[in-house]
Design an enzyme around this catalytic site. Structure first.
Site, short mmCIF file in Angstrom:
data_model
loop_
_atom_site.label_atom_id
_atom_site.label_comp_id
_atom_site.label_asym_id
_atom_site.label_seq_id
_atom_site.Cartn_x
_atom_site.Cartn_y
_atom_site.Cartn_z
N CYS A 1 0.82 -1.23 0.00
CA CYS A 1 0.00 0.00 0.00
C CYS A 1 0.85 1.27 0.00
CB CYS A 1 -0.94 0.01 1.19
SG CYS A 1 -2.02 -1.42 1.24
N HIS B 1 -3.00 7.31 2.95
CA HIS B 1 -3.47 6.01 2.46
C HIS B 1 -4.85 5.75 3.06
CE1 HIS B 1 -3.86 1.98 1.28
NE2 HIS B 1 -3.52 1.42 2.42
N ASN C 1 -10.07 0.17 0.67
CA ASN C 1 -8.60 0.23 0.58
C ASN C 1 -8.18 -0.37 -0.76
OD1 ASN C 1 -5.86 -0.31 0.76
ND2 ASN C 1 -5.93 -1.10 2.84
C1 LIG Z 1 -9.74 -5.16 10.13
C2 LIG Z 1 -10.27 -4.21 11.18
C3 LIG Z 1 -11.33 -3.31 10.56
C4 LIG Z 1 -10.92 -5.02 12.27
O1 LIG Z 1 -11.39 -4.16 13.26
P1 LIG Z 1 -11.02 -4.41 14.80
O2 LIG Z 1 -11.73 -3.41 15.58
O3 LIG Z 1 -9.53 -4.48 14.90
O4 LIG Z 1 -11.69 -5.80 15.03
P2 LIG Z 1 -11.05 -7.17 15.53
O5 LIG Z 1 -10.30 -7.81 14.41
O6 LIG Z 1 -10.33 -6.95 16.83
O7 LIG Z 1 -12.36 -7.96 15.78
C5 LIG Z 1 -13.33 -7.53 16.73
C6 LIG Z 1 -14.51 -8.43 16.63
O8 LIG Z 1 -15.21 -8.17 15.40
C7 LIG Z 1 -15.35 -9.38 14.65
N1 LIG Z 1 -15.28 -9.07 13.23
C8 LIG Z 1 -14.19 -9.05 12.41
N2 LIG Z 1 -14.55 -8.72 11.18
C9 LIG Z 1 -15.88 -8.50 11.20
C10 LIG Z 1 -16.82 -8.10 10.23
N3 LIG Z 1 -16.48 -7.89 8.95
N4 LIG Z 1 -18.11 -7.96 10.61
C11 LIG Z 1 -18.49 -8.18 11.88
N5 LIG Z 1 -17.64 -8.56 12.84
C12 LIG Z 1 -16.36 -8.71 12.51
C13 LIG Z 1 -14.20 -10.24 15.11
O9 LIG Z 1 -14.44 -11.61 14.88
C14 LIG Z 1 -14.14 -9.91 16.58
O10 LIG Z 1 -15.15 -10.61 17.25
P3 LIG Z 1 -14.88 -11.21 18.72
O11 LIG Z 1 -14.61 -10.00 19.58
O12 LIG Z 1 -16.16 -11.91 19.03
O13 LIG Z 1 -13.70 -12.09 18.58
C15 LIG Z 1 -9.16 -3.34 11.79
O14 LIG Z 1 -8.33 -4.15 12.59
C16 LIG Z 1 -8.31 -2.67 10.77
O15 LIG Z 1 -8.77 -1.88 9.98
N6 LIG Z 1 -6.99 -2.92 10.80
C17 LIG Z 1 -6.05 -2.28 9.94
C18 LIG Z 1 -6.17 -2.90 8.60
C19 LIG Z 1 -5.38 -2.16 7.58
O16 LIG Z 1 -5.12 -0.99 7.70
N7 LIG Z 1 -5.02 -2.90 6.56
C20 LIG Z 1 -4.38 -2.40 5.42
C21 LIG Z 1 -2.95 -2.17 5.62
S1 LIG Z 1 -2.32 -1.34 4.23
#
Ligand SMILES: CC(C)(COP(=O)(O)OP(=O)(O)OC[C@H]1O[C@@H](n2cnc3c(N)ncnc32)[C@H](O)[C@@H]1OP(=O)(O)O)[C@@H](O)C(=O)NCCC(=O)NCCS
Length: 321
Positions: A109, A247, A277
């Protein structure tokens, strides 16, 4: 002598897929995705190739500039249409860029930032008058559409910038890129090679895998470091920057960057709501939106900043012409 950005363009596939559509494919819901990421919809390529998207964005960035004046094409991508020829070579051929050296670059990215960094250095060293830097992705082809942790985030598209070497302009003021070792493999996509008669390794699926919370923590730190360092290098403060083009990975990451720099969120160009993204294409697409908005005046200082797999991060400060 400076390298200035003289044109920008973007291209999105026709199909728009909203969160409600995805909630029929995996266990998720519209409001969860909006609250956790800021994303409402993304574009997914159906009939468009990556080359179509790259060329459309590049044509918009070029306008009626002489195609023979382009001496360099750098395409940043993690999802090329094919390995050989490179996307750069395909763009060169499709656009009749007779005089261009063309190649691809993979910095995930952060790819567009790395591309600009490469282009600036090569233009100054080799006297290349004009360069085309493109970010293009069809992430939908390496997305696991059964994994709700990743499929809600990514989209397809392309963005381009035309750079020009000028004797009397500053253009790019300062730049910074950095690699961090991804020791826990927090963001990966395997290569889908065929099995050979000589090796025991099994073919792997070419899907994006991500430890979301880990990448989130990395992103917040890396984006802050990159922003601080380009400002220090330029000897200016965050207040001197008119617009930020981050980004587009997660609205909460963009908000944390704004808070860290004590800047109003309105100074940040955000299009994640409708694009998701798009990896290397995210920054140039947002840049194209900013440049077309009519808000930017000659002399305004703009910061592009990104982070991504690798792990990688970088920022570029430039003066608009
Ligand atoms: C992916 C992302 C949105 C997830 O959000 P988060 O707040 O970190 O969520 P978590 O992964 O800790 O998951 C929290 C809960 O939501 C759930 N969950 C994950 N994806 C889900 C979705 N699409 N819909 C509903 N629930 C979801 C998980 O299973 C977890 O449930 P649990 O608490 O029962 O285990 C976030 O971590 C993120 O954006 N990270 C950075 C990603 C990024 O920038 N990537 C590109 C790099 S260039």
């Amino acid at each position: 002598m400076g390298v200035v950005i003289i044109g920008t363009g973007k291209s999105l596939p026709e199909l728009k897929v909203d969160n409600t559509h995805l909630s029929k494919m995996v266990e998720t819901d519209n409001q969860w995705i909006i609250d956790r990421t800021g994303i409402e919809s993304r574009h997914i390529a159906t009939k468009e190739t990556g080359l179509d998207l790259a060329v459309n964005s590049a044509k918009e960035a070029m306008g009626d500039l002489d195609r023979n004046s382009i001496g360099l094409v750098i395409v940043a991508t993690v999802s090329p249409d094919m390995l050989v020829p490179s996307m750069g070579a395909l763009v060169k051929r499709a656009m009749n860029l007779e005089n261009a050296i063309a190649y691809d670059l993979n910095a995930a990215c952060s790819g567009f930032i790395y591309g600009i960094w490469n282009a600036e250095a090569l233009m100054k060293t080799h006297g290349i008058k004009r360069a085309l830097v493109i970010g293009v992705e069809r992430l939908s082809r390496i997305t696991n559409w059964e994994d709700r942790g990743t499929c809600i985030i990514f989209g397809d598209g392309a963005g381009s910038a035309v750079l020009e070497l000028k004797d009397d302009k500053t253009g790019i003021i300062s730049s910074f890129i950095k690699n961090y070792d991804d020791i826990s493999n927090s963001l990966t996509a395997d290569m889908q090679y065929l099995k050979t008669p000589f090796a025991d390794d099994e073919p792997k699926e070419q899907f994006l895998h991500m430890n979301g919370p880990q990448v989130f923590r990395f992103a917040v730190g890396a984006i802050g470091e990159a922003m601080d360092i380009v400002l220090q290098k330029a000897g200016i403060t965050a207040n001197d920057v008119k617009y930020y083009v981050p980004h587009q990975a997660n609205m909460r990451i963009i908000q944390s960057a704004a808070q860290r720099m004590k800047q109003p969120i309105e100074k940040f160009q955000v299009n994640i709501q409708t694009t998701g993204n798009v990896s290397a294409a995210s920054i140039p697409m947002a840049l194209a939106d900013l440049m077309k908005s009519g808000k930017v005046n000659s002399g305004d200082i703009i910061m592009m900043v990104g982070f991504g797999g690798g792990l990688s991060a970088g920022a570029i400060l430039f003066e608009a012409v």
